[in-house]
Design a protein around this motif. Sequence first.
Motif, PDB file in Angstrom:
ATOM      1  N   ASN A   1       0.843  -1.206   0.000  1.00  0.00           N
ATOM      2  CA  ASN A   1       0.000   0.000   0.000  1.00  0.00           C
ATOM      3  C   ASN A   1       0.872   1.248   0.000  1.00  0.00           C
ATOM      4  O   ASN A   1       1.386   1.623   1.039  1.00  0.00           O
ATOM      5  CB  ASN A   1      -0.921   0.005   1.228  1.00  0.00           C
ATOM      6  CG  ASN A   1      -1.868   1.189   1.205  1.00  0.00           C
ATOM      7  OD1 ASN A   1      -2.188   1.721   0.146  1.00  0.00           O
ATOM      8  ND2 ASN A   1      -2.308   1.625   2.378  1.00  0.00           N
ATOM      9  N   PRO A   2       1.073   1.856  -1.131  1.00  0.00           N
ATOM     10  CA  PRO A   2       0.385   1.590  -2.382  1.00  0.00           C
ATOM     11  C   PRO A   2       1.094   0.581  -3.291  1.00  0.00           C
ATOM     12  O   PRO A   2       2.309   0.499  -3.311  1.00  0.00           O
ATOM     13  CB  PRO A   2       0.399   2.962  -3.065  1.00  0.00           C
ATOM     14  CG  PRO A   2       1.657   3.607  -2.594  1.00  0.00           C
ATOM     15  CD  PRO A   2       1.876   3.087  -1.196  1.00  0.00           C
TER      16      PRO A   2
ATOM     17  N   ASP B   1       5.419   0.298  -1.091  1.00  0.00           N
ATOM     18  CA  ASP B   1       5.541   0.157   0.361  1.00  0.00           C
ATOM     19  C   ASP B   1       5.293  -1.304   0.707  1.00  0.00           C
ATOM     20  O   ASP B   1       4.659  -2.035  -0.071  1.00  0.00           O
ATOM     21  CB  ASP B   1       4.504   1.061   1.058  1.00  0.00           C
ATOM     22  CG  ASP B   1       4.739   1.185   2.567  1.00  0.00           C
ATOM     23  OD1 ASP B   1       5.791   0.719   3.051  1.00  0.00           O
ATOM     24  OD2 ASP B   1       3.860   1.752   3.260  1.00  0.00           O
TER      25      ASP B   1
HETATM   26 MN    MN Z   1       2.007   2.741   2.900  1.00  0.00          MN
END
Ligand code: MN
Length: 365
Positions: free
Chosen positions: A185-186, A199
């Motif tokens: 995320n993302p 991430d």
């Molecule tokens: Mn993140």
Amino acid sequence: MRLFEYQGKDLFRKYGIPIPESVVVRTDAELDSALQKVGLPAVVKAQVLAGGRGKAGGVAVVKSRDEARKAASRIRQLRIGGERPSSLLVERATPIREEMYLSITLDRGTRSFVIIGARVGGVDVESMQGKIMEPVPVDGLKEWAAKSVAFRMNLWGQDEAQFVRILMDLERLCREEECELAEINPLAISGDGTMVALDSKIVIDDNALFRHHEFSQLPPEDPLEGEASKDGFSFVRLDGDLAVVGNGAGLVLSTLDLVADAGGVPACFLDLGGGSQQERVEAALRLVKKLPNTKRVLVNIFGGITRTTDVAAGLKKVVGEGGMQPIYARISGAEEAQARSLLAGTPVKLYPTAAEAVKAAVSKA
Ligand code: MN
Ligand code: GDP
């Protein structure tokens, strides 16, 4: 156990999930060489276990070496969730066309993994509208199921193929590394249309950590504790000088209390377990013999399943070998009389009650 972003990305690399080029740095000199390697613009990211680094100012996109140094020294001073960054991750900046969310998490209710996907990433999963959930069969994720997630996320053609590969790789990572959570995320679609994990958030199941030593920050195991667990004893090294040996965890724990009440300090907790044979008693005493600061040994045995004659024979054997610390023992229960006569004439001091044995052992200190 939660991993740092860079550790999670190491796993992504291992499982073939695309990530930008990145280097972990601690000093300014390392920062400079990292920038040489990843190029500019770059992203400088705080490595903390807490989430929400972006909002806390722990993620900076930089266009020059100067900006990078400024961002680095600012981020090093941050506290994110009370935590100072242990290091920084310097990463090639990715031009972002779209941010998506993708994770696999353990669902205790259904006792299986579940995929969570959403077209809108970069935000908290809890607040996501229109997120897609898909349970993962226990025997692994099938390609058609991964395609169905892609389909419901409106990812077509080139995007679908990339997404399905990433999802399948993430599921394999989750299973093989025994994760409670593996989150991207993302998951970004970059300017040129390629998908890349910007991430990572990985939580390894604590119960499986012993199989993943590379992440474990536990101190190296006490060799005597290792030996004890090989023999099947419950053994804990303590810092006093009176070794406490007994049969049954409850009995040993209450003996520790008696020792403490009498003003003594235990050197260890050693539970022989129920039904102990002579060889186990001998093994336990040889282990205690190796404990460095131990001056005396307190043996508290209640014979039930364990035959006190087996215990007495074991004590006699090891004491006969020499080098054993003085033993203070309370041995009662089945075959008690025979046990006493076996030990007559040996240096083992016998007492009728645990309290008396403890008192004698502690007062000799
Ligand atoms: Mn993140
Ligand atoms: P988190 O806040 O701890 O989850 O940290 P992230 O690594 O997810 O970064 C937070 C946000 O920074 C992301 O959602 C992106 O919007 C942005 N970001 C991270 N890496 C890049 C990058 O390479 N390029 C750009 N343009 N933005 C990035």
